[in-house]
Write an enzyme that holds these catalytic residues in place. Structure first.
Site, PDB file in Angstrom:
ATOM      1  N   VAL A 604      50.899  45.566  79.995  1.00 17.72           N
ATOM      2  CA  VAL A 604      49.869  44.684  80.064  1.00 17.72           C
ATOM      3  C   VAL A 604      48.709  45.881  80.522  1.00 17.72           C
ATOM      4  O   VAL A 604      48.878  46.120  81.377  1.00 17.72           O
ATOM      5  CB  VAL A 604      50.179  43.994  81.361  1.00 17.72           C
ATOM      6  CG1 VAL A 604      48.127  43.092  80.654  1.00 17.72           C
ATOM      7  CG2 VAL A 604      51.061  42.625  81.045  1.00 17.72           C
ATOM      8  N   LYS A 677      51.544  39.247  76.652  1.00 19.68           N
ATOM      9  CA  LYS A 677      50.841  40.384  77.426  1.00 19.68           C
ATOM     10  C   LYS A 677      51.089  38.713  78.556  1.00 19.68           C
ATOM     11  O   LYS A 677      50.971  39.006  79.645  1.00 19.68           O
ATOM     12  CB  LYS A 677      50.009  41.097  77.435  1.00 19.68           C
ATOM     13  CG  LYS A 677      50.025  41.981  76.956  1.00 19.68           C
ATOM     14  CD  LYS A 677      48.571  42.821  76.265  1.00 19.68           C
ATOM     15  CE  LYS A 677      49.041  44.031  75.482  1.00 19.68           C
ATOM     16  NZ  LYS A 677      48.395  44.132  74.772  1.00 19.68           N
TER      17      LYS A 677
END
Ligand code: ADP
Ligand code: ASP
Ligand code: MG
Length: 809
Positions: A604, A677
């Site tokens: 992420v 994510k």
């Protein structure tokens, strides 16, 4: 007066024997030179005898090769003249005798132990004559006339008293150089030739040194001294400056072949220093073994090992508190000539484990089972069993005494590297900690201990890098550039031991040259999943990290096996961390259980410290209440680029061309990448969610995701007009689009949102990412992390940071 002993390799070749001549002739005081057989000859003498006894006529060519080796040596090192002629005569006489003996063995097909002793004695007899003729002013002595043995426990043991007296008489007058064949001796009663055991020339030299009170006993060999570990196994082993007699004894008794163990005692007894020197590198300082050591020596001096170990365990609840069980175990083993080199008994007295050689294991079980037959029948003691195929390792050092933490460091290091300790022993003398491992783990064991105790100036991390695309390629380049600096400044050596692409893979435990890895990769052979798994696990190398810079489901499926083999995993690949929650959890638990790491910070926001920050907040007792994030660099680029001139369909195409999007941009547009994510963030924040739990509010109709990629490109311009209309309204309201991932009280969603100019997301440039964390501590003003959220070099840097955090374990 000093004693200089030259081993087989020192007298084994023309070049080396010339060095011996130089070294000895440089001495001013009288010296006694003890020599071994030419390197490899003792083994060859035995091998040839075995062949002859078996009736294998090929023994003749073996014999001829030995004869030729000695003859050629003489041709090349002894100048012509009467000395040479006399030497040749003596050598031929010995070789003729030896030939007759072999012929006798061939005809009789039988060999007695005495005959074997006779055969091996020729090695030293031949070599001592050659060295005697080579060195100026040298006189050759026959060790059989003063090294006297007697037969005890089926072995030839030195009769020290008699030998000492004879040595004194023999060397009453010392010539400038006396040359003595090592190893050989004779029986004090029968006069037959015997020997002091393999490697015994060192012992010959020590005995003479002790009797004649030599100033020093020098052992000249083929390495720079007594090393921290066997240099044939540990390439980074280095020479130890000084050792005490006890340390030297502990080490050589336990596998360090450089000195024959009985050598130490005579020298210790007369307080004669032993100096180990390298014939091939006489300038090297060598190792001194003596009583008084300087103060600053390390707690651990060396590591030694015996590969050949079996563990016999006598166990049973009926043993507890019974007096005499150990006495019976050891008496029985001794009576059967079984030597024990490690004993470990638990304080509960319920089991005693004994380390013996593999060859002795079956006999040991048999005799112990007979000894305890009654107790076994009643169930007080279990059947005695042997576990074979093990290895014993010892770490040695007198300064270990009263130094807490050595055992902790040792076993901690082993544990982190997945090495299981089967048994261990430390005596109260605290000079040695010995432990038993599976023999297949010996190499790794020696490496990890050596690394942690001796090379602590720098730590090694062994990396397997999978994927050499934009991220993997950048990572390798960054490692290449940083390596030197990390080694000098951080004491960290990054060793890339494997590189794999989709097509090729190369593995090298000594490290791959990163300047040339693409070329090496092509020569390294085909890459496939099975090979990857086998090579990475099979290398069984210590402190290793698998780095996944692919986006492959298959590669992600290997993590569990790797973690289970104590290989840390650093993933730029999002597949595993966003897969089924159960799988994610299992990977994390496996890593924890194995004491390794599973890191995926770059999943992420590329190099932005998001996951680590969430972990730090939670570990310090905070609670994540809400996450709002723009984590798709691709979508942010699209919504920042769209204008009256650049339509929606153009921006998508542009994102792809600039490499911001996945090759199939629908993965970004469908929110799939953002969902992954968000799932990862939520899980790290303590919410066990699945991808399906995320509510999707998409801005592109579902049907466009269903056909082929070509269909998609064909249909997407149809959306442009509607988007343009909405965009104009947005501009009029002074708002912007952001594709936002949101987690609020455990509920996750992704949606296209319109933000006004006061919203923190409004000014998010280019493909940047932003994350707002609302927590119990950061409630009124959420924590904000913002910056480049995509791109090969920042992602590679994030992966690099994960790797560095493993080095800090
Ligand atoms: P020589 O023929 O000189 O007697 P050896 O072969 O008996 O020589 O002993 C030297 C060898 O011992 C070295 O070449 C090395 O491979 C081995 N060795 C094992 N452990 C050690 C150690 N700790 N230090 C030095 N050498 C070792
Ligand atoms: N030549 C003998 C051996 O190889 C003795 C020695 O080298 O020390 O065992
Ligand atoms: Mg030796």
């Amino acid at each position: 007066m000093k004693i200089m002993k030259f081993g087989g390799t020192s007298v084994g070749s023309v070049d080396s024997i010339k060095k011996v001549k130089q070294i000895v002739e440089a001495e001013r005081e009288p010296v006694i030179v003890v020599v071994s057989a030419l390197g490899g000859i003792t083994d060859q003498l035995i091998r040839t005898a075995v062949m002859a006894t078996r009736g294998d006529i090929a023994y003749e060519s073996e014999f001829n090769s030995m004869a030729r080796r000695h003859e050629e040596m003489i041709q090349q090192v002894i100048p012509s003249g009467s000395k040479k002629r006399m030497l040749e005569k003596s050598i031929h006489a010995l070789l003729d005798e030896l030939k007759d003996i072999y012929q006798g063995l061939y005809l009789l097909k039988d060999i007695s132990s005495n005959m074997e002793d006779t055969v091996v004695s020729y090695g030293e007899r031949l070599s001592s004559l050659i060295v005697g003729a080579l060195i100026e002013e040298a006189e050759v002595f026959d060790a059989r006339s003063f090294m006297k043995t007697e037969r005890k426990h089926n072995k030839h043991l030195l009769d020290s008293e008699l030998s000492n007296q004879l040595i004194r008489e023999t060397f009453r007058e010392l010539p400038k150089v006396s040359v003595v064949p090592g190893f050989i001796s004779s029986d004090k009663n029968t006069g037959r030739v015997t020997n002091l055991g393999r490697g015994g020339s060192d012992y010959t030299a020590a005995v003479i040194a002790a009797v004649l009170e030599a100033s020093v006993l020098e052992i000249w060999t083929d390495v720079d001294g007594f090393m921290t570990a066997d240099p044939k196994v540990i390439s980074t082993a280095y020479a130890i400056e000084e050792l005490s007699y006890v340390e030297a004894m502990e080490l050589c008794n336990f596998g360090a072949k450089v000195v024959y163990p009985p050598t130490i005692y005579p020298a210790f007894h007369e307080n004669i220093p032993i100096l180990i020197k390298n014939t091939f590198n006489p300038k090297a300082q060598g190792t001194i073994i003596r009583a008084q050591l300087s103060d600053n020596t390390k707690p651990i001096k060396g590591i030694s090992s015996i590969n050949d170990t079996a563990l016999i365990t006598v166990q049973g609840l009926g043993m507890v508190g019974v007096i005499g069980v150990n006495h019976r175990i050891f008496r029985t083993l001794a009576q059967n000539g079984i030597s024990v080199f490690l004993v470990s008994q638990a304080s509960s007295e319920n089991s005693t484990s004994i380390g013996v050689r593999n060859v002795d294991a079956d006999l040991a079980c048999e005799v112990l089972n007979a000894e305890f037959a009654k107790e076994i029948a009643t169930g007080e003691i279990n059947n005695v069993v042997a576990e074979k195929g093990l290895a014993t390792v010892a770490i040695v050092g007198e300064n270990m005494k009263h130094t807490p933490g050595i055992a902790g460091k040792l076993f901690g290091t082993l544990g982190r590297n997945g090495i299981n300790v089967i048994a261990c022993a430390q005596g109260a003398s605290e000079t040695n900690i010995s432990f038993v491992v599976d023999a297949t783990w010996l190499r790794k064991t020696l490496n990890v201990i050596h690394d942690s105790f001796f090379l602590s100036e720098y730590q090694v991390l062994n990396l397997f890098i999978c994927g050499v695309g934009t991220v993997g390629g950048s990572l390798i380049e960054q490692i290449r550039q940083q390596r030197e600096k990390l080694m000098m400044e951080r004491g960290l050596k990054l060793n890339v031991v494997g590189v794999a692409s989709g097509h090729y893979a190369v593995f090298d435990r000594d490290g791959i040259d990163l300047n040339n890895y693409r070329e090496l990769l092509k020569q390294g052979g085909e890459s496939n999943l099975d090979r990857l798994k086998e090579e990475v696990i099979g290398m069984n190398i210590f402190n290793s990290v698998f780095v996944d810079c692919t986006a492959s489901d298959d590669v992600a499926s290997l993590y569990k096996d790797f973690l289970n083999h104590n290989i840390s995993v650093v993933a730029a690949n999002k597949v595993a961390a966003s897969s089924q929650y159960e799988n994610y959890k299992e990977l994390k638990q496996t890593a924890r259980r194995r004491g390794v790491k599973f890191l995926f910070e770059t999943n992420v926001g590329a190099g932005l410290p998001i996951i680590n920050t969430i972990n730090d907040l939670i570990n310090s007792g905070d609670k994540i209440l809400r996450i709002e994030a723009v984590v798709s660099g691709t979508l942010n680029f699209i919504f920042n680029t769209i204008s009256d001139e650049i339509k929606l369909s153009d921006t998508i195409r542009l994102a792809k061309e600039k490499g911001y999007s996945e090759p199939d941009p629908r993965i970004d547009l469908s929110g799939k990448d953002v969902i992954r994510k968000l799932v990862i963030l939520a899980r790290e924040a303590g919410y066990p969610i699945e991808q399906d739990d995320v509510e999707k509010n998409l801005f592109i109709p579902q049907e466009l995701f269903e056909g082929s990629l070509d269909d998609f490109w064909a249909k997407v311009p149809a959306l442009d007009a509607d988007f343009e209309e909405r965009r104009q309204r947005l501009v009029a309201e002074n708002k912007r689009w952001r594709f936002v991932a949101r987690l609020d009280e455990g509920k996750a969603s992704v949606s296209l949102q319109e933000v006004n100019q006061w919203h923190p997301f409004y000014n998010l440039e280019g493909s940047n990412n932003i994350i707002l964390l609302t927590t119990e501590r950061y409630k009124e003003y959420p924590m904000m992390i913002q910056g480049y959220g995509a791109g090969a070099s920042v992602t590679a840097a994030g992966v690099f940071a994960d790797i560095m955090s493993i080095a800090n374990i």
